[in-house]
Enzyme design. Structure first.
Site, PDB file in Angstrom:
ATOM      1  N   SER A 190       0.875  -1.181   0.093  1.00 25.42           N
ATOM      2  CA  SER A 190       0.018   0.024   0.030  1.00 25.42           C
ATOM      3  C   SER A 190       0.894   1.451   0.080  1.00 25.42           C
ATOM      4  O   SER A 190       1.579   1.395  -0.934  1.00 25.42           O
ATOM      5  CB  SER A 190      -0.937   0.025   1.285  1.00 25.42           C
ATOM      6  OG  SER A 190      -1.891   0.997   1.263  1.00 25.42           O
ATOM      7  N   ASP A 283     -10.141  -4.469  -4.380  1.00 30.17           N
ATOM      8  CA  ASP A 283      -9.412  -3.070  -3.731  1.00 30.17           C
ATOM      9  C   ASP A 283      -9.453  -2.173  -4.800  1.00 30.17           C
ATOM     10  O   ASP A 283      -9.116  -2.471  -6.173  1.00 30.17           O
ATOM     11  CB  ASP A 283      -7.777  -3.674  -3.855  1.00 30.17           C
ATOM     12  CG  ASP A 283      -6.717  -2.761  -3.460  1.00 30.17           C
ATOM     13  OD1 ASP A 283      -7.331  -1.799  -3.005  1.00 30.17           O
ATOM     14  OD2 ASP A 283      -5.712  -3.119  -3.275  1.00 30.17           O
ATOM     15  N   HIS A 313      -7.870  -5.536  -0.152  1.00 30.99           N
ATOM     16  CA  HIS A 313      -6.459  -4.578   0.244  1.00 30.99           C
ATOM     17  C   HIS A 313      -6.241  -4.940   1.744  1.00 30.99           C
ATOM     18  O   HIS A 313      -6.995  -5.198   2.585  1.00 30.99           O
ATOM     19  CB  HIS A 313      -7.105  -3.266  -0.069  1.00 30.99           C
ATOM     20  CG  HIS A 313      -5.818  -2.242   0.275  1.00 30.99           C
ATOM     21  ND1 HIS A 313      -5.124  -1.627  -0.792  1.00 30.99           N
ATOM     22  CD2 HIS A 313      -5.363  -1.484   1.198  1.00 30.99           C
ATOM     23  CE1 HIS A 313      -4.135  -1.001  -0.416  1.00 30.99           C
ATOM     24  NE2 HIS A 313      -4.270  -0.689   1.302  1.00 30.99           N
TER      25      HIS A 313
END
Length: 344
Positions: A190, A283, A313
């Protein structure tokens, strides 16, 4: 967190797929022909039922929620790997870090510098502890996980600067831990993937990393791809969460399309380090990760790509929640190890 609550949560997740789906609305969650893992569907339903209104949310409260998730779902420690606290000293700040040293070493495999998730606002070394341990064990290489400073107390580019400092330290100090001096890899999930991609771009032609590991990376803060809409409500990264992160991460006047913030906006990608790019099916960031991998390949960069269709995610932080998440991080660790050994 009490042991009783932890036991009850895992007992709930131990039910059959059918029971979990029934408890989460009665029908499997299917988007774009992909089906969300039943355990994550159940967690998503529970999170929605207990959601705190965003007008009442604070970075401190969100951090507490994230750490509670780590306590529940981070999984067990990896055997055959020693963990060590260290501080990476810079000109004005010492960056805390956690070093993973495998019992069985491959002294030709380079060190990996890893950056955790959290939008630059939340997250800690605990969210990626199992993955870092697995990579160190599989590769026989040291892994150093960076506890960079968080916003809003430390807005952009402070966290990024801490990560750059850590990468530079790794190049100079890897030999102290049984890895080649002057060579290191970068990786992250991320926002950590954002930092890794930026470092790979900025160090191109200088002290370039030997590998970039990008797991559901946040590469474009002004992205408007279909996945940004199809999964705008997908737990744990919703459109409201992204907005909250960016309001806290970026200082006034910052341009979110700046490549130092959105490395996916960089036009020229030739000559970058080889890349392993992984995305999650459920995601918002899926499309930008896939597009970046394709652009790297078109630019002549050795890049591989895989999407874990049934996962959301942030799955790196949830190996204890679902077998699919554990299998995913084990695959990432194996493939990262192969790539690191290939650099020897």
């Amino acid at each position: 967190m009490s042991w009783l609550r932890k036991a009850l949560v895992h007992l709930a997740l131990s039910r059959s797929d059918e029971a979990l789906v029934k408890a989460s609305g009665g029908a499997p969650r299917v988007v774009r022909g992909m089906t969300l893992d039943p355990r994550f569907q159940f967690l998503e339903a529970q999170a929605r039922a207990r959601a705190i209104p965003w007008e009442n949310q604070t970075p401190q409260r969100l951090r507490q929620q994230s750490e509670a998730g780590n306590d529940l779902f981070a999984g067990g420690r990896v055997g055959g790997v020693r963990r060590q606290r260290l501080y990476i000293t810079g000109r004005s700040h010492s960056v805390p870090a956690r070093l993973y040293l495998p019992t069985v070493r491959n002294n030709s495999a380079p060190m990996l510098v890893y950056f955790h998730f959290g939008g630059g606002v939340i997250g800690s070394l605990e969210s990626c502890d199992r993955l870092c341990g697995l990579i160190a064990k599989e590769a026989g290489a040291p892994v150093v996980s960076i506890d960079y400073r968080l916003a809003p107390e430390h807005k952009f580019p402070t966290g990024l600067d801490d990560c750059v400092q850590a990468y530079s330290w790794a190049l100079d100090n890897a030999s102290r831990y049984g890895a080649p001096v002057g060579r290191a890899a970068v990786g992250g999930d991320s926002m950590g993937g954002n930092f890794a991609a930026i470092i790979a771009q900025e160090q191109r032609g200088k002290r370039a990393p030997v590998l970039q590991l990008l797991i559901y990376p946040g590469l474009d803060l002004v992205s408007d791809t279909p996945s940004m809409h199809d999964f705008a409500d997908a737990w744990p990264l919703t459109v409201e969460t992204v907005d909250f992160f960016m309001k806290n991460y970026l200082p006034p006047g910052a341009d979110p399309s700046d490549p130092r913030i959105s490395p996916g906006r960089t036009q020229e990608l030739k000559g970058l380090a080889p890349a392993l790019v992984y995305t999650a099916g459920f995601d918002m960031l899926r499309d930008q990760g896939a597009a970046y991998a394709q652009r790297l390949q078109e630019a002549g960069v050795k890049a591989t790509y895989h999407c874990f269709d049934s996962l959301p995610h942030g799955f790196v932080a949830f190996p204890g929640a679902a077998r699919a998440a554990e299998e995913a991080i084990r695959r990432i660790a194996r493939e990262t190890a192969v790539a690191l050994k290939g650099q020897s």
